[in-house]
Design an enzyme around this catalytic site. Structure first.
Site, PDB file in Angstrom:
ATOM      1  N   ALA A  60     -18.332   6.585   7.468  1.00  0.00           N
ATOM      2  CA  ALA A  60     -19.335   5.625   7.942  1.00  0.00           C
ATOM      3  C   ALA A  60     -18.707   4.311   8.385  1.00  0.00           C
ATOM      4  O   ALA A  60     -19.205   3.651   9.290  1.00  0.00           O
ATOM      5  CB  ALA A  60     -20.360   5.368   6.846  1.00  0.00           C
ATOM      6  N   ASP A 116       0.826  -1.218   0.000  1.00  0.00           N
ATOM      7  CA  ASP A 116       0.000   0.000   0.000  1.00  0.00           C
ATOM      8  C   ASP A 116       0.860   1.267   0.000  1.00  0.00           C
ATOM      9  O   ASP A 116       1.621   1.507   0.924  1.00  0.00           O
ATOM     10  CB  ASP A 116      -0.893  -0.065   1.252  1.00  0.00           C
ATOM     11  CG  ASP A 116      -1.715   1.200   1.494  1.00  0.00           C
ATOM     12  OD1 ASP A 116      -1.823   2.049   0.581  1.00  0.00           O
ATOM     13  OD2 ASP A 116      -2.257   1.327   2.613  1.00  0.00           O
ATOM     14  N   SER A 141      -4.900   8.960  10.013  1.00  0.00           N
ATOM     15  CA  SER A 141      -5.028   8.186   8.778  1.00  0.00           C
ATOM     16  C   SER A 141      -5.095   6.688   9.078  1.00  0.00           C
ATOM     17  O   SER A 141      -4.652   6.233  10.134  1.00  0.00           O
ATOM     18  CB  SER A 141      -3.829   8.481   7.880  1.00  0.00           C
ATOM     19  OG  SER A 141      -3.826   7.588   6.779  1.00  0.00           O
ATOM     20  N   HIS A 160      -3.679   4.657   6.896  1.00  0.00           N
ATOM     21  CA  HIS A 160      -2.630   4.093   6.045  1.00  0.00           C
ATOM     22  C   HIS A 160      -1.240   4.295   6.655  1.00  0.00           C
ATOM     23  O   HIS A 160      -0.988   5.301   7.320  1.00  0.00           O
ATOM     24  CB  HIS A 160      -2.662   4.754   4.655  1.00  0.00           C
ATOM     25  CG  HIS A 160      -3.927   4.472   3.898  1.00  0.00           C
ATOM     26  ND1 HIS A 160      -4.070   3.364   3.112  1.00  0.00           N
ATOM     27  CD2 HIS A 160      -5.101   5.137   3.853  1.00  0.00           C
ATOM     28  CE1 HIS A 160      -5.288   3.365   2.574  1.00  0.00           C
ATOM     29  NE2 HIS A 160      -5.935   4.439   3.015  1.00  0.00           N
ATOM     30  N   ASN A 204     -15.746   3.824   9.727  1.00  0.00           N
ATOM     31  CA  ASN A 204     -14.709   3.885  10.763  1.00  0.00           C
ATOM     32  C   ASN A 204     -15.264   3.433  12.113  1.00  0.00           C
ATOM     33  O   ASN A 204     -15.516   4.228  13.020  1.00  0.00           O
ATOM     34  CB  ASN A 204     -14.088   5.280  10.845  1.00  0.00           C
ATOM     35  CG  ASN A 204     -12.740   5.237  11.542  1.00  0.00           C
ATOM     36  OD1 ASN A 204     -12.524   4.390  12.424  1.00  0.00           O
ATOM     37  ND2 ASN A 204     -11.834   6.107  11.167  1.00  0.00           N
TER      38      ASN A 204
HETATM   39 ZN   LIG Z   1      -8.203   1.499  -0.078  1.00  0.00          ZN
HETATM   40 ZN   LIG Z   2      -9.123   0.906   3.079  1.00  0.00          ZN
END
Ligand SMILES: [Zn+2]
Ligand SMILES: [Zn+2]
Length: 558
Positions: A235, A198, A369, A371, A237
């Site tokens: 929505a 990612d 975040s 990520h 999370n």
């Molecule tokens: Zn994604």
């Molecule tokens: Zn994701």
């Protein structure tokens, strides 16, 4: 694609979405006559895609090889990973494998379209393995902004591919479910042929803070609020929603959820046990009315300023159940996704107009975040020590940045492959190269139509939106070569007819002359008459207005 019968088969990894873009993630893994798919997500339309609801990957390659496709594995329940599953299943009936929450969310989406999960679909737990043809697929827990997110390790006769899904490393996860560092390390030790990782936050140095770090800031806002509290977040999370519910319960407040997508997620998460709600904390919107304002907490959608979302409607006093009052506090527990800044700002302005206190900027510390930032991306590389590295999930600059991070971790530059959607990555036990491209692209979905809105329809929509339309109706007697009615003109979005009589009268004269001219030369074809109307009008209108409305001639024969 070239076949290699007799020799050792090669392993192909082919992204159909998610490379060079954020969204519509979809990865094909193929060995010989067997294919599996990892994720099938949607993307939201760009501004110039007028009227388009969603964008999905072009599944042509899978449709052409449908008899080879063994199943689809899903890393987690975000729209950009599950949003196109229904469209794929409509064409190829294959089992779906995902963790329970993810599968529950997919099931909900299928139900909305009158579909069911294919037979043999299976809810898995992190740690489980699924065998599909020559592939052994293992779900490995990672952290993300939705519970139950997994990386997927696919062991093939050529080696193991590790697809991270979306991930971060959260050392203090809300649900106590730690990323499986041990398993990642074990797989690394055993040998990973390629890591597909990612890249979303590859431009962000450092570590992404733990979801837990938003709690004290959220608490401060909750304590300082004089009246009612409204909190908007994504929505899906569930962890953020969990934290808000816990805070509310501690402070003796009642929580209601407003907004369709969040109501759906919360219902599914409650049913499956992903949300822990203290007895009596959650109430319906009706029950909320009987609770004093300063004890009310409303969790809602609209953190991106989406015009149809609950919060945006409340902000313009257009919500059927909730009216805002001065003294309300509205908390944006999310940051605007690039492209949404304007609509968020509009909603914030409207909320202030209603007298609400609004907390929306990054400094409030109520959003983190989902990520991995650079140091976590490096950690993923170092835990797994892959032979080859392929950055995925991100725009080109993010993929490139991620490549540099991998180089910094000692992965040789020639072992890092940057591709785009459709790229064929070919692997053997000790080689990796890009060998070609399959059909890929974007399929636009508008209402019930999938892929029927192409470039021509979009071009028309753009012209209509930017220049308007002028409809010309004229009745002719073709035999006699005379105009017997009209021309009449109807304008929409071009000029206001009552204020443009001069312009349109002259336009009518020109149409008459052009038609008379054509008809004098004998019995003209309809197409010829129409195009002469279009030609004479577009030239004249452009001269007078510098606009190019769509011109739609309608000729009636008497
Ligand atoms: Zn994604
Ligand atoms: Zn994701």
């Amino acid at each position: 694609m070239a076949r290699h019968r007799g020799k050792t088969e090669k392993l192909y990894v082919i992204p159909l979405g998610g490379l060079g873009e954020i969204g519509k993630n979809c990865m094909v893994v193929q060995y010989g006559d067997d294919i599996i798919v990892i994720d099938a997500g949607l993307a939201f339309p760009e501004e110039e895609m007028l009227g388009i609801d969603i964008v999905i990957p072009d599944f042509t390659y899978l449709l052409e090889n449908r008899e080879k496709v063994r199943g689809i594995l899903i890393t987690h329940g975000h729209e950009d990973h599950i949003g196109a599953v229904a469209y794929l299943l409509r064409n190829i009936n294959i089992p779906v494998y995902a963790t329970r929450l993810t599968l529950g969310l997919i099931e909900g989406k299928l139900a909305e379209m009158g579909m069911k999960l294919p037979a043999e679909s299976k809810a898995v737990r992190a740690g489980d393995q699924v065998k599909l043809g020559p592939f052994t697929c293992e779900f490995i827990r990672v952290n993300h902004s939705i519970p139950d997110a997994c990386a997927i390790a696919v062991t093939t006769p050529v080696g193991t591919i590790l697809h991270t899904g979306d991930f971060k490393f959260d050392q203090t996860p809300i649900d106590g479910e730690f990323a499986d560092y041990r398993r990642l390390t074990e797989l690394g030790k055993r040998g990973i042929l390629a890591l597909l990782s990612d890249s979303t936050n590859a431009e962000r140095p450092g570590y992404t803070p733990s979801e837990r770090s938003v709690r004290p800031n959220m608490e401060r806002v909750f304590r300082e609020a004089k009246g009612r509290i409204l909190m908007a977040t994504f929505a899906s999370n569930v962890h953020r929603i969990q934290q808000a519910i816990e805070l509310a319960a501690e402070m003796g407040k009642k929580v209601a959820v407003v907004g369709r997508s969040m109501e759906n997620t919360v219902r599914i998460a409650l049913e499956l046990g992903y949300l822990n709600v203290p007895e009596g904390t959650m109430v319906t919107v009706d029950e909320l009315r009987r609770v004093p304002l300063n004890q009310q907490v409303i969790l809602t959608t609209g953190s991106q300023g989406e015009p149809m979302a609950a919060l945006s409607r409340m902000a313009v006093n257009d919500h059927k159940a909730i009216e805002l009052y001065p003294g309300d506090t509205v908390l944006f527990a999310a940051t605007a996704i690039p492209g949404n800044e304007k609509s968020v700002a509009r909603t914030v302005n409207n909320l202030y107009r209603r007298g609400a206190e609004v907390i929306y900027d990054r400094s409030a510390g109520v959003h983190v975040s989902g990520h991995a930032s650079q140091e976590e991306q490096k950690l993923m590389i170092n835990l797994t020590r892959p032979k080859f590295f392929v950055p995925i999930h991100g725009e080109y600059r993010m993929l490139l940045k991620h490549k540099q991070l991998a180089e910094a971790c000692g992965i040789p530059s020639e072992n890092i492959l940057i591709g785009e959607n459709g790229t064929i990555f070919e692997f053997t036990r000790n080689s990796a190269q890009i060998t070609g491209k399959v059909t890929s692209g974007q399929v636009l979905v508008d209402g019930l139509g999938v892929g029927d809105v192409g470039n021509i329809v979009l071009r028309d929509r753009k012209q209509l939106a930017q220049e308007g339309i002028l409809i010309v109706v004229v009745a002719v007697d073709r035999e006699e070569g005379t105009i017997v009615g009209g021309p009449d003109m109807v304008s929409r979005g071009f000029v206001y007819v009552r204020e443009s009589e001069g312009l349109l009268d002259e336009a009518k004269e020109r149409v008459k002359r052009a038609l008379a001219d054509q008809m004098q030369r004998g019995l003209p074809e309809w197409a010829v008459l129409k195009s002469s109307i279009r030609d004479v009008l577009s030239k004249y209108l452009y001269e007078k207005t510098h606009r190019r409305p769509m011109i739609l001639p309608i000729i009636i024969e008497i």
